[in-house]
Enzyme design. Sequence first.
Site: not given
Ligand code: SAM
Length: 458
Positions: A118, A235
């Site tokens: 989040g 990242c």
């Molecule tokens: N935006 C968040 C934050 O700022 O706190 C961090 C997001 S993290 C970099 C990427 C997110 O993408 C994770 O929560 C992960 O569960 C989700 N994710 C993983 N595989 C995915 C998929 N196939 N499609 C969409 N989201 C995915």
Amino acid sequence: MEKHLPSSLLHSLQYAQGFDANDFIRVHQQNDSIVSIRTNPAKSINIAQSVVQIDAKVPWSSNGFYLTERPSFTIDPLFHCGAYYVQEASSMFLEQALKQTCDLAKSLKVLDLCAAPGGKSTLIQSMISKDSLLVSNEVIKTRVSVLSENITKWGAVNVVVTNNDPRDFQKLSNYFDVIVVDAPCSGSGLFRKDPHAINEWSEQNVMLCSQRQQRILADVMCALKPGGILIYSTCSFSIEEDEAIADWLSSEYALESMPIQLNEEWNIVESKSPKANAAGYRFYPDKLKGEGFFLAAFKKNKEDKSKGESTSKNSLELMSKTELASIQHWIKDISNLSFFKWKDECIAVPHSKLKEIILLQSCLYLRKVGISMGAIIRNELIPSHELAMSTIVSNHINTIELSHDQALQYLRKTDLTLDNTINGWTLVKFGGLALGLVKVMPNRINNYYPKDWRILNK
Ligand code: SAM
């Protein structure tokens, strides 16, 4: 801990713009730990009452601050009040991308597609107007709880949390004004913070991530309006996940690259994708105070071939006049809100967004909508924790200001003994901000802090 960066990563980065191998290796050998927070503009914080010690401002962020050291956030009641979010400084650059590419004064529909836990969603919520709506989505079911918890603490009424696969958004063609895709990635940007991530890294994983990023973007692209803005971030330092994706977006969807003005002192590197010359922004930990990050913004100029905006014939069960009368005194200003019943709870949403919520409910799996006020039983509202944490709760509810020790007792969900209490529902506050609810009974005080959120350490 000695960190051996993968030689294949270092080799591949020699082509990345702004990469300086010696500085990059050196900064990864130092054990610098950079901690930053972003304050919640909707909940004014008296930093003197917090465990955090501010060092300096994050230069590209209005509400971001570096701390002198990492405190135990768990024992800071203000952290639990939603007064701030602990966020890595480079990620806060999303603020510049939003400010410089969108008219934030307008009523916008914004999708944060990969939202848990989040960080970006709470930032977006602080930037958009009250009349805008944020859909904060997370595909992985087990990660939605932490997302909902953080959104609840943030307290805003104009957010919907969903648990959907990116492809589910195809039902909302040409719908969103802004889509943020903070994609799952190979994570090299976090090597300094999390040295264990180094062992997980492989060239093969970079390729898998790059393919998955394309799949996620392809799935959601039709949900962006013509003229809408896509903000893509990772990242990862790898070109395959950054500039190559920018090239792919430019050629596949004819997206227009949106440049972001930088202040030279920020030391952010502007890169150009090799084929389309699309602008990207690289954050190197040896050049600035933050971890590895990449961001690029685009405008969609083409209308999607699929039909226009979807509509729904569904409706929501609105509240009766008697029910409304029983909740009115709990709310600061009822005039811009609508209320409906959902899963036995009374939900408050911005009045202007009711139509959107009906539509979203017909095509997505909604996990949290606006502010759940609680259940109405025999014409009396049993108020929810969400209401207590929200910015819509009335200033006229009984309140007790807790000391630091009392606040921790409350957060541990242990019994409280308080002086000068008035019987009934009472907001407990710390530093003027709500921590939650208690119900004062003639002979005891019931602690209504959510069981799953309680602090377990002593
Ligand atoms: N935006 C968040 C934050 O700022 O706190 C961090 C997001 S993290 C970099 C990427 C997110 O993408 C994770 O929560 C992960 O569960 C989700 N994710 C993983 N595989 C995915 C998929 N196939 N499609 C969409 N989201 C995915």
